[in-house]
Write a protein that holds these residues in place. Structure first.
Motif, short mmCIF file in Angstrom:
data_model
loop_
_atom_site.label_atom_id
_atom_site.label_comp_id
_atom_site.label_asym_id
_atom_site.label_seq_id
_atom_site.Cartn_x
_atom_site.Cartn_y
_atom_site.Cartn_z
N ALA A 93 32.41 40.70 25.80
CA ALA A 93 30.96 41.35 25.88
C ALA A 93 29.86 40.43 26.50
N GLU A 94 30.21 39.03 26.41
CA GLU A 94 29.27 38.02 27.03
C GLU A 94 29.26 37.96 28.30
N TRP A 95 30.39 38.59 28.91
CA TRP A 95 30.56 38.55 30.27
C TRP A 95 30.02 39.73 31.07
N LEU A 96 29.43 40.67 30.36
CA LEU A 96 29.20 41.66 31.12
C LEU A 96 27.65 41.70 31.80
N PRO A 97 26.84 41.00 31.46
CA PRO A 97 25.56 41.01 32.00
C PRO A 97 25.93 40.54 33.57
N GLY A 98 26.71 39.41 33.59
CA GLY A 98 27.18 38.55 34.86
C GLY A 98 27.91 39.41 35.65
N HIS A 99 28.80 40.37 34.97
CA HIS A 99 29.48 41.35 35.70
C HIS A 99 28.59 42.31 36.36
N ALA A 100 27.54 43.07 35.71
CA ALA A 100 26.82 43.84 35.99
C ALA A 100 26.03 43.28 37.41
N GLU A 101 25.46 42.15 37.20
CA GLU A 101 24.85 41.65 38.38
C GLU A 101 25.64 41.56 39.60
N GLN A 102 26.97 41.17 39.44
CA GLN A 102 27.70 41.22 40.63
C GLN A 102 27.88 42.84 41.22
N ILE A 103 28.07 43.44 40.35
CA ILE A 103 28.37 44.86 40.64
C ILE A 103 27.25 45.68 41.52
N ASP A 104 26.03 45.48 40.69
CA ASP A 104 24.65 45.75 41.24
C ASP A 104 24.52 45.27 42.72
N SER A 105 24.89 43.94 42.89
CA SER A 105 24.51 43.23 44.22
C SER A 105 25.55 43.65 45.22
N GLY A 106 26.70 43.88 44.78
CA GLY A 106 27.75 43.93 45.64
C GLY A 106 28.49 42.98 46.03
N SER A 107 28.23 41.78 45.34
CA SER A 107 28.59 40.45 45.73
C SER A 107 29.48 39.86 44.53
N PHE A 108 30.73 39.48 44.84
CA PHE A 108 31.60 39.21 43.72
C PHE A 108 32.28 37.84 44.03
N PRO A 109 31.58 36.89 44.11
CA PRO A 109 32.10 35.46 44.15
C PRO A 109 32.94 34.99 42.99
N ALA A 110 33.94 34.42 43.39
CA ALA A 110 34.82 34.02 42.02
C ALA A 110 34.62 32.83 41.63
N GLU A 111 33.56 32.74 40.53
CA GLU A 111 32.96 32.18 39.81
C GLU A 111 33.86 31.40 38.54
N VAL A 112 34.72 32.46 38.24
CA VAL A 112 35.60 31.78 37.16
C VAL A 112 37.26 32.10 37.42
N ALA A 113 37.37 33.00 38.01
CA ALA A 113 38.81 33.02 38.68
C ALA A 113 38.77 34.64 39.64
N ALA A 114 39.69 34.32 40.63
CA ALA A 114 39.69 35.20 41.65
C ALA A 114 40.80 36.32 41.20
N LEU A 115 40.42 37.48 41.77
CA LEU A 115 41.29 38.73 41.48
C LEU A 115 42.77 38.37 41.37
N GLU A 116 43.25 37.74 42.40
CA GLU A 116 44.57 37.27 42.69
C GLU A 116 45.24 36.61 41.44
N THR A 117 44.35 35.64 40.96
CA THR A 117 44.75 35.18 39.45
C THR A 117 45.01 36.12 38.18
N HIS A 118 43.93 37.08 38.37
CA HIS A 118 43.94 38.06 37.39
C HIS A 118 45.53 38.87 37.44
N ALA A 119 45.64 38.93 38.79
CA ALA A 119 46.78 40.02 39.13
C ALA A 119 48.04 39.12 38.72
N MET A 120 48.03 37.96 38.63
CA MET A 120 49.29 37.20 38.20
C MET A 120 49.40 37.34 36.66
#
Length: 152
Positions: free
Chosen positions: A75-102
């Protein structure tokens, strides 16, 4: 909806803002329940973890407090995720989607090895794979909103 069934009306007039559900009482009454009432979908990850841990003899009551702590962390991540979604910009500040896919591959393999249904993790992995194929593998996880926003 099945024939002969009446549509359930939700009384949510105080929970849904006018700009979301309309301004009339009828529009608000027939709007879907607010997010806090949609508990089932948020519990799916917990069910997956519970099913996996049960194969190791861990009872659900033992796992629940740990899962609750993990959910609070998410739940602590949600505000940051919301910012990214609203802005349409998704910089990999924590991990890239490729990492999550693994990690998803590991979850699918472990679920299958344990004899636990892996349909849900396979669904998310398929969405991640499509996003990666579209060139979003180096972006952060909230980029999956693009897949969620597509029609089936």
């Amino acid at each position: 909806m099945r024939p002969g069934r009446k549509r359930k009306l939700y009384r949510t007039t105080s929970s849904i803002p006018d700009n979301v559900a309309g301004t009339t009482d009828t529009e608000r009454r027939t709007a879907p329940p607010p997010f806090r009432e949609r508990r089932g979908s948020r519990a799916n990850a917990w069910f997956q973890g519970t099913a996996m841990l049960r194969t190791a003899g861990v009872d659900t009551a033992t796992y629940a407090p740990f899962a609750k702590q993990m959910a609070a962390g998410v739940a602590e991540w949600l505000p940051g995720h919301a910012e990214q979604i609203d802005s349409g910009s998704f910089p990999a500040e924590v991990a890239a989607l490729e990492t999550h896919a693994m990690s998803m591959v590991h979850l699918i393999e472990e679920s299958e090895r344990l004899g636990v249904n892996a349909e849900l993790p396979r669904l998310f992995k398929a969405m991640a794979d499509r996003s990666i194929a579209a060139g979003h593998g180096g972006e952060q996880y909230p980029v999956l909103i693009e897949e969620f926003s597509k029609t089936a």
